[in-house]
Structure formats: C-alpha cells, structure tokens
Design a protein around this motif. Structure first.
Motif, PDB file in Angstrom:
ATOM      1  N   PHE A  80     -23.080 -21.998  -2.773  1.00 47.47           N
ATOM      2  CA  PHE A  80     -23.695 -22.255  -4.077  1.00 47.47           C
ATOM      3  C   PHE A  80     -22.859 -23.232  -4.876  1.00 47.47           C
ATOM      4  O   PHE A  80     -22.338 -22.921  -5.940  1.00 47.47           O
ATOM      5  CB  PHE A  80     -23.921 -20.953  -4.832  1.00 47.47           C
ATOM      6  N   LEU A 131     -11.619 -24.665  -1.765  1.00 46.17           N
ATOM      7  CA  LEU A 131     -11.306 -23.408  -2.463  1.00 46.17           C
ATOM      8  C   LEU A 131     -12.033 -22.237  -1.806  1.00 46.17           C
ATOM      9  O   LEU A 131     -11.467 -21.169  -1.582  1.00 46.17           O
ATOM     10  CB  LEU A 131     -11.698 -23.525  -3.940  1.00 46.17           C
ATOM     11  N   ARG A 134     -10.892 -21.848   2.191  1.00 43.52           N
ATOM     12  CA  ARG A 134      -9.505 -21.467   2.454  1.00 43.52           C
ATOM     13  C   ARG A 134      -9.164 -20.132   1.794  1.00 43.52           C
ATOM     14  O   ARG A 134      -8.483 -19.312   2.387  1.00 43.52           O
ATOM     15  CB  ARG A 134      -8.616 -22.588   1.913  1.00 43.52           C
ATOM     16  N   TRP A 135      -9.609 -19.939   0.552  1.00 52.32           N
ATOM     17  CA  TRP A 135      -9.167 -18.759  -0.207  1.00 52.32           C
ATOM     18  C   TRP A 135     -10.311 -17.904  -0.728  1.00 52.32           C
ATOM     19  O   TRP A 135     -10.098 -17.016  -1.545  1.00 52.32           O
ATOM     20  CB  TRP A 135      -8.270 -19.203  -1.364  1.00 52.32           C
ATOM     21  N   ARG A 136     -11.542 -18.183  -0.297  1.00 48.28           N
ATOM     22  CA  ARG A 136     -12.707 -17.428  -0.753  1.00 48.28           C
ATOM     23  C   ARG A 136     -12.880 -17.431  -2.262  1.00 48.28           C
ATOM     24  O   ARG A 136     -13.379 -16.464  -2.842  1.00 48.28           O
ATOM     25  CB  ARG A 136     -12.638 -15.983  -0.246  1.00 48.28           C
ATOM     26  N   GLY A 137     -12.420 -18.492  -2.924  1.00 47.70           N
ATOM     27  CA  GLY A 137     -12.675 -18.625  -4.356  1.00 47.70           C
ATOM     28  C   GLY A 137     -14.146 -18.978  -4.582  1.00 47.70           C
ATOM     29  O   GLY A 137     -14.817 -19.460  -3.675  1.00 47.70           O
ATOM     30  N   SER A 138     -14.634 -18.741  -5.798  1.00 48.33           N
ATOM     31  CA  SER A 138     -16.055 -18.988  -6.065  1.00 48.33           C
ATOM     32  C   SER A 138     -16.327 -20.479  -6.188  1.00 48.33           C
ATOM     33  O   SER A 138     -15.885 -21.133  -7.122  1.00 48.33           O
ATOM     34  CB  SER A 138     -16.473 -18.273  -7.356  1.00 48.33           C
ATOM     35  N   LEU A 140     -19.148 -21.675  -6.769  1.00 59.65           N
ATOM     36  CA  LEU A 140     -20.107 -21.832  -7.864  1.00 59.65           C
ATOM     37  C   LEU A 140     -19.381 -22.119  -9.178  1.00 59.65           C
ATOM     38  O   LEU A 140     -19.635 -23.126  -9.844  1.00 59.65           O
ATOM     39  CB  LEU A 140     -20.949 -20.564  -7.989  1.00 59.65           C
ATOM     40  N   VAL A 141     -18.439 -21.246  -9.521  1.00 59.29           N
ATOM     41  CA  VAL A 141     -17.730 -21.413 -10.789  1.00 59.29           C
ATOM     42  C   VAL A 141     -16.887 -22.692 -10.763  1.00 59.29           C
ATOM     43  O   VAL A 141     -16.863 -23.458 -11.724  1.00 59.29           O
ATOM     44  CB  VAL A 141     -16.847 -20.177 -11.077  1.00 59.29           C
ATOM     45  N   ALA A 142     -16.210 -22.925  -9.612  1.00 58.93           N
ATOM     46  CA  ALA A 142     -15.372 -24.121  -9.517  1.00 58.93           C
ATOM     47  C   ALA A 142     -16.205 -25.386  -9.715  1.00 58.93           C
ATOM     48  O   ALA A 142     -15.813 -26.294 -10.452  1.00 58.93           O
ATOM     49  CB  ALA A 142     -14.662 -24.158  -8.166  1.00 58.93           C
TER      50      ALA A 142
ATOM     51  N   ILE B  95     -28.146 -15.424  -8.061  1.00 60.25           N
ATOM     52  CA  ILE B  95     -27.522 -16.692  -8.449  1.00 60.25           C
ATOM     53  C   ILE B  95     -28.589 -17.734  -8.784  1.00 60.25           C
ATOM     54  O   ILE B  95     -28.535 -18.384  -9.824  1.00 60.25           O
ATOM     55  CB  ILE B  95     -26.590 -17.201  -7.330  1.00 60.25           C
ATOM     56  N   TRP B 236     -19.351 -19.923 -18.242  1.00 65.00           N
ATOM     57  CA  TRP B 236     -18.709 -20.124 -16.925  1.00 65.00           C
ATOM     58  C   TRP B 236     -17.245 -19.709 -16.993  1.00 65.00           C
ATOM     59  O   TRP B 236     -16.718 -19.099 -16.071  1.00 65.00           O
ATOM     60  CB  TRP B 236     -18.784 -21.577 -16.466  1.00 65.00           C
ATOM     61  N   ILE B 239     -16.875 -16.130 -16.594  1.00 68.64           N
ATOM     62  CA  ILE B 239     -16.953 -15.627 -15.213  1.00 68.64           C
ATOM     63  C   ILE B 239     -15.570 -15.686 -14.581  1.00 68.64           C
ATOM     64  O   ILE B 239     -15.113 -14.740 -13.933  1.00 68.64           O
ATOM     65  CB  ILE B 239     -17.948 -16.452 -14.371  1.00 68.64           C
ATOM     66  N   ALA B 288     -10.132 -23.901 -14.041  1.00 67.45           N
ATOM     67  CA  ALA B 288     -10.243 -24.174 -12.607  1.00 67.45           C
ATOM     68  C   ALA B 288      -8.911 -23.894 -11.916  1.00 67.45           C
ATOM     69  O   ALA B 288      -8.877 -23.296 -10.828  1.00 67.45           O
ATOM     70  CB  ALA B 288     -10.680 -25.620 -12.374  1.00 67.45           C
ATOM     71  N   LEU B 291      -8.374 -20.165 -11.704  1.00 67.44           N
ATOM     72  CA  LEU B 291      -9.253 -19.605 -10.670  1.00 67.44           C
ATOM     73  C   LEU B 291      -8.667 -19.864  -9.284  1.00 67.44           C
ATOM     74  O   LEU B 291      -8.662 -18.976  -8.417  1.00 67.44           O
ATOM     75  CB  LEU B 291     -10.640 -20.241 -10.783  1.00 67.44           C
ATOM     76  N   SER B 295      -7.362 -17.112  -6.656  1.00 59.16           N
ATOM     77  CA  SER B 295      -7.958 -16.988  -5.324  1.00 59.16           C
ATOM     78  C   SER B 295      -6.883 -17.004  -4.249  1.00 59.16           C
ATOM     79  O   SER B 295      -6.958 -16.255  -3.268  1.00 59.16           O
ATOM     80  CB  SER B 295      -8.947 -18.131  -5.080  1.00 59.16           C
ATOM     81  N   ILE B 296      -5.871 -17.862  -4.429  1.00 57.96           N
ATOM     82  CA  ILE B 296      -4.783 -17.928  -3.449  1.00 57.96           C
ATOM     83  C   ILE B 296      -4.056 -16.585  -3.406  1.00 57.96           C
ATOM     84  O   ILE B 296      -3.792 -16.024  -2.337  1.00 57.96           O
ATOM     85  CB  ILE B 296      -3.810 -19.065  -3.812  1.00 57.96           C
ATOM     86  N   ALA B 299      -6.140 -14.011  -1.694  1.00 54.85           N
ATOM     87  CA  ALA B 299      -6.185 -14.227  -0.245  1.00 54.85           C
ATOM     88  C   ALA B 299      -4.902 -13.698   0.401  1.00 54.85           C
ATOM     89  O   ALA B 299      -4.933 -13.083   1.466  1.00 54.85           O
ATOM     90  CB  ALA B 299      -6.369 -15.709   0.047  1.00 54.85           C
ATOM     91  N   ARG B 302      -5.052  -9.976   0.641  1.00 58.73           N
ATOM     92  CA  ARG B 302      -5.933  -9.541   1.734  1.00 58.73           C
ATOM     93  C   ARG B 302      -5.228  -9.636   3.081  1.00 58.73           C
ATOM     94  O   ARG B 302      -5.363  -8.786   3.937  1.00 58.73           O
ATOM     95  CB  ARG B 302      -7.186 -10.422   1.763  1.00 58.73           C
ATOM     96  N   ARG B 303      -4.453 -10.711   3.253  1.00 62.25           N
ATOM     97  CA  ARG B 303      -3.781 -10.917   4.527  1.00 62.25           C
ATOM     98  C   ARG B 303      -2.754  -9.814   4.791  1.00 62.25           C
ATOM     99  O   ARG B 303      -2.518  -9.435   5.902  1.00 62.25           O
ATOM    100  CB  ARG B 303      -3.102 -12.302   4.509  1.00 62.25           C
TER     101      ARG B 303
END
Lengths: 354, 305
Positions: A80, A131, A134-138, A140-142, B95, B236, B239, B288, B291, B295-296, B299, B302-303
């Motif tokens: 998305f 994004l 590699r890191w499962r970031g959104s 959509l938002v990005a 979405i 946004w 979010i 951005a 975010l 995310s990093i 991740a 999770r690893r």
C-alpha cells in the motif's frame, strides 16, 4: 444471461458502482443548482462538445494513466504505497532542473530528461519499499509522509534554483525546445506524452501477465506466505514493485511538463498521484482497465471544471462522487448476494438436468 | 542564535509544545484504540477535517459551542461508523476504504464550505466560535510549570484526559479486555464468544470520537477558522505516533509529545535564514525518521525472539 453475469460479475459491479455515483451527482446537482437542467447538461456533455475541452480531457488522462499504472504495480503486490504524488512532483521538479541546465540534441535530451525524472521518482518509491521489505515498517505511512517531503523539496528546487524571475509568479525557466514533447494533432494540446502513457499501459500489462517478475509480483500479492514457500524472493518483489511505482509516476509528471506547460508551474501538488489510486481501484489494478478508468475520471474532472465555470455547482462535487464510487468498488460484499443467488440457482438447475 | 536558544528554553516554548501536541495526541489515541482492536483507522486525517468543518460551520450559524461540539462529534463518530460498516459488513479492505474516505473529506469539506460561504479557501468570512481558555487555580502560581500548564484551551486538557480515558477503557473495562483480545487473536476471541466485528466497531467509533475532538480543537482553539486541508497530514503523523507508542496510552502520549516538540521547534526556527520549504518539511521528515528507527528496533527485537 446468468452465465454472462457470472463471467463479467466484477466488471458489472464496477459499472453499477459508477452508475450509482453518477445518479448521486445528478441528485446533488438538482439539490444545489438554481438551473439544474442546464448544469447537468454542462456536466455530462460539456467535456465532449468542444474541441479544446475534449483535448483537455485526453491530456489530463495521460498523467492519471501513468500514476494509475504506478499504483497498480504496488497494489498488485499488496504494497500500500501511495507515494505517486510525491514521486511525480519531485521527479518532475528535478527533471525540469536537468532539462533547463543542460543542452543537447532532442533525441538525447527527451529520453534523458524523462529518465532523470523517473529515476528520482524511483528513489522516492524505493525508500518506503526498503523500509517495508527490510524492517516491516509501514510503507503506507512512510509514502504518505514522503509525499509532503517530496512536495517541499521540489518546491524548494524550483523556487531557489530554477525559478524564472521574469515571470510574475512561481514557475521554472522554460525548457529548451530540445526537451519538448511535440503535439501530434496540430492546434490542440495533445502531445506525444499521451501516446507514451498508452504504450506504458501495454508494457505494464505485458510485464505483469507475461514475465516472471510480473508473475512474482501477482503471486506475492495473492498470498505472500505461499510465494515465500514457493521460492519467490519476496524482498525483491516488495522493493521492485514500489521502485517501479515511483519510476512511472516520475515519468508521468515530467511528460506533462514537457508536453503542455513546457515549464514547471505547479505551485501546489497537482493531485494526479491520488487520481492514480482512484483509477487503480476502479480498474481493479488491471493496466488496460486503468486506461479506461483514467479517461472516465478525466471526463468527470473536466465535467466538474465546466460545471464550476458555467454554473453554481463547485467542481469538488467530482471528488465526492469518485470517493463514493471507489468506496463501493472496494466493498467486496457489495452485490455479492446477487452473485450468490445466481450461483445457487445455476447449480440447482444443473443438478436437476443430471 | 542565542536569542533563539533562549526563546526555545523558555516557558512559552513549553506552552507552545502542548498547544501543538494536542491535535496530534487526539488522533493518535484514536489510531491506537483502533489499532489495539486490530483494525487501524487510517481515515482520521479525513475525519478530523470533516469534524473541524462541521464544528466551525455549526458554531458560526448557531453561535452555540455545545451544538458545535455535538456536530463535530456526530460527524466524526458517524464517519467512523461508515468506515466500520464498509469494512466489517461490506468486507472492504480497511486501507482502501479509508483512503477513499480521506479523499472524500478533502472534497466534501470544500464543497460544503463553498455552499455555506461562497468561498473555497477558508471560513474567514464567518464569525465562528472557539473553545474557552482555562486558567488553572493553584497550578498557575507555580513558577515556570504554571506558565506552561495554565491558560491553555480547554481541549488541551481534554487531550490529557483522553489519554487517561483511553487507559481506563483499555485496562479497566470489559470492552477494553475484549478489544485487546480481538486485536491479539481474533479467532481465539471468537471461540470464547466475543463478537469480533462488534468489538472492532466499538473501537472504530471511539477512534472517531477522539479524532473528532482533534479536528474541533484544530479549527476552534488552535486557530479560529476552518481552512481547506488544514489537517496537513496530522492524521498520518498520528498513525506513526501510535505505532511508536505500541498503541499503549503512555507510549502514545510520549511519542505525540515528541512530535509536538519537533513541530514546535519547526515553528520557532521559522525566522532563521533557511528556506521556508525546509522548515515546513521538518515534521514529516522527523516522523519518517522516527518511524524508520522504530521499525529497525522492532525488527531487531523480533530477531532476538
């Protein structure tokens, strides 16, 4: 008849959604306008009745087609990314900068300018793709955030580096003639960029349905886990689909600058990236249906402009209508009862025959 | 430069941060509660815009704050219900449906504004109301802190209350328990008799409620008019704020506060001799980057598991 309905169910559903949208717009016009008959006529027939309006409909469809194809590539992979708007704006701004600060013969200047714009767009699509992959970031938002960043960056470039100070308002220098996309019908504004976007529609169709990468994109979109187990490089698909999104959007924006304005004159973002989302949904991510949907949306848009100009109904009505149409199309269960009943009846009659 | 530093370290800056944070915090709480239920409401950008428009128009034509509040809330909750209906009953992808609703909000608000005022840019020709400022007794006497906390718009305090309310709902009510259960594992929740769709609908309605308050504050507190696309991506950013905060009350509050600080800095830096385009970019770039960093981090976690 019933077989026909089942076979073309999705298309019929789309057409019904579009018809509902048009009925609502007729209703709105009657609600608001002092002279609804005249307004309605202007809205529905206006885009078709004069040569210049017809031309503006066709030329408007071109960047919408490009953005629709762009969004469809990402949506087919179930990514998305809605960053076509930013990619288009920044791509066209950098492309304009490239075109006005270089000099070369047309056969080089044209493709290189388009490529620069496409390349910048591709980078803009790549970032959310990376994004996500590699890191499962959104993504959509990005991509939504990058739309704003791309807009301000592009505006900065034009304002501080390529601004024509002799013009009364914020526009870039005029592109050199070698970077103009010429008109293919004289005395209209219909330029080669339009044919280019049609060619891209065929290319994207072939890519999606007749190449391995296209298959991988569709497979990943249909079922990511399954694709992964089947040995598809999902990382590549996620990045590639979004990179191509930016590429197409960048080229789409640049070709409008090169074919119509011949300078960068978008003080605010033109909105084609969002139109791309609309036609991708209406055309259910199929490249050839997207072409049809783009002409339809451009028809509504020009109709809205005529309405705005000639009557007392604001053009924003079209935005409302298009949103209702795509809302209905995304609703899986809309009319599903109908298909269900037909399927059951068919199965029963087949059972009796046997 | 030192003058600028001084102004950033002053109590007024803290005051500004709370002001700027509020229209992010309300929708962030809205996103968080819907996200906790597993159906993230990304239509808050549009919902805020519609509520802002409804509030301004109703206040201008009735001169009643209560009616404006009611209209704004009804608009927000109504749109959230529409999203819920399309997503949960008509099986639309949430979405795509939300993108459609955001688009509709952009057009519809201008459409309605034009019908009401004959203009498409802003409601400046109308005399609309604002929510009152509140001077906190006792607190206002505390040096520095009093200057930061007291004298804000009533909805700024409302935003703090919203975080508390969110905590209360999620951790202290049966609905909150159901919301968390549905978000973590809808099938398991279903198997113990929880109505998944109904729970998600409640979460969406609550997100519409919080989003509406954000929109109302924006047009009737932060400024005193409605302008087209005035939400400018706050939905946004919200979010991102909610996901940075893991959809939890305190986390969502802290990340909204962070974005509030960044956005206030952008406002304070405006007089610098930097192209204004870069100043205006700051909130989006900062979000951005946050975010990406988040995310990093996620991740990596999770690893390790």
């Amino acid at each position: 008849m019933e077989k026909f309905i089942l076979k073309y169910f999705n298309l019929l559903r789309t057409i019904i959604a579009v018809l509902i949208g048009i009925v609502i717009s007729v209703f709105l016009i009657f609600l608001i306008s002092r002279d609804p008959g005249f307004s309605l006529q202007q809205f529905l027939l206006g885009p078709l009745l004069s040569r210049s309006r017809f031309s503006s409909m066709v030329e408007m469809a071109s960047p919408i087609i490009m953005c629709g194809l762009a969004i469809a590539l990402a949506f087919q992979a179930r990514q998305f990314n809605v960053g076509a708007e930013g990619a288009l704006y920044l791509g066209a701004a950098v492309g304009t900068g490239f075109a006005v600060s270089t000099a070369m013969p047309g056969f080089l200047h044209l493709p290189l300018t388009l490529l620069v714009a496409g390349g910048v767009g591709a980078l803009w699509g790549f970032l959310p793709g990376l994004l996500k992959a590699r890191w499962r970031g959104s993504e959509l938002v990005a991509s939504l955030l990058l739309n704003y960043v791309g807009y301000y960056l592009g505006l900065y470039l034009i304002n501080f580096h390529f601004r024509d100070k002799n013009a009364g308002y914020l526009v870039s220098y005029q592109l050199p003639k070698s970077a103009w996309l010429a008109q293919f019908i004289p005395n209209t504004r219909m330029h080669w960029g339009i044919l280019l976007s049609l060619a891209f529609a065929v290319l994207v169709f072939l890519f999606l349905y007749h190449t391995t990468s296209g298959y991988e994109i569709r497979m990943t979109g249909a079922n990511e886990k399954f694709a992964r187990f089947g040995g598809i490089n999902v990382f590549k698909v996620v990045v590639l689909s979004q990179l191509l999104l930016g590429l197409l959007a960048g080229i789409g924006g640049m070709s409008e600058v090169m074919g119509i304005h011949r300078r960068f004159n978008w003080q605010s973002s033109p909105g084609y990236g969002w139109d791309g989302v609309v036609v991708a949904i209406i055309g259910r991510n199929h490249p050839l249906l997207i072409v049809a949907a783009s002409f339809f949306l451009a028809y509504l848009r020009v109709g809205g402009q005529v309405l705005n100009l000639m009557s007392d109904v604001p053009a924003e009505m079209v935005t409302v209508i298009q949103s209702i149409i795509i809302l209905l199309i995304t609703a899986e269960a809309f009319l599903a009862q109908w298909r269900y009943r037909i399927t059951v009846r068919q199965a029963e009659s087949r059972g009796e025959a046997a | 430069m030192s003058a600028m530093l001084q102004s950033i370290l002053s109590a007024q800056f803290g005051f500004a941060v709370l002001r700027v944070m509020t229209p992010l915090l309300f929708p962030a709480v809205g996103v968080a509660i819907s996200g906790l239920a597993g159906s993230v409401n990304i239509a808050l950008e549009g919902i805020m815009l519609c509520s802002a428009c409804a509030g301004v128009l109703v206040s201008a034509f009735t001169q009643s704050l209560w009616l404006a509040l009611a209209a704004g809330l009804a608009t927000g909750i109504g749109l959230a219900a529409l999203l819920g209906f399309f997503h949960l009953r008509l099986k639309a992808d949430i979405i795509l449906a939300a993108i459609a609703m955001n688009m509709m909000a952009g057009g519809l608000t201008i459409f309605v504004l034009f019908l009401a005022t004959g203009e498409k840019g802003s409601s400046s020709s109308l005399t609309s109301l604002v929510f009152p400022l509140v001077h906190l007794p006792l607190v206002r006497r505390i040096p520095v802190l009093g200057e930061i906390l007291s004298g804000q718009n009533v909805l700024v305090y409302g935003a703090f209350l919203a975080v508390f309310l969110y905590w209360l709902i999620v951790f202290k009510t049966p609905l909150g328990l159901r919301i968390r259960a549905v978000g973590q594992n809808p099938d398991a929740a279903q198997s113990v008799g929880i109505n998944v769709n109904r729970t998600r609908m409640w979460a969406l309605l609550l997100s519409g409620f919080f989003g509406a308050l954000g929109g109302l504050y924006l047009a009737m507190g932060y400024v005193s008019w409605f302008a087209r696309d005035m939400t400018a991506g706050r939905g946004w950013i919200a979010i991102a704020a909610a996901s940075l905060g893991n959809n939890m009350p305190l986390g969502t509050f802290l990340s909204s506060l962070l974005f509030g600080v960044v956005n206030s800095l952008a406002i304070y830096l405006a007089p610098l001799a930097v192209p204004s385009e870069f100043i205006q970019m700051i909130p989006y770039v900062a979000t951005a980057l946050a975010l990406t960093g988040y995310s990093i981090q996620a991740a990596r976690r999770r690893r390790k598991l």
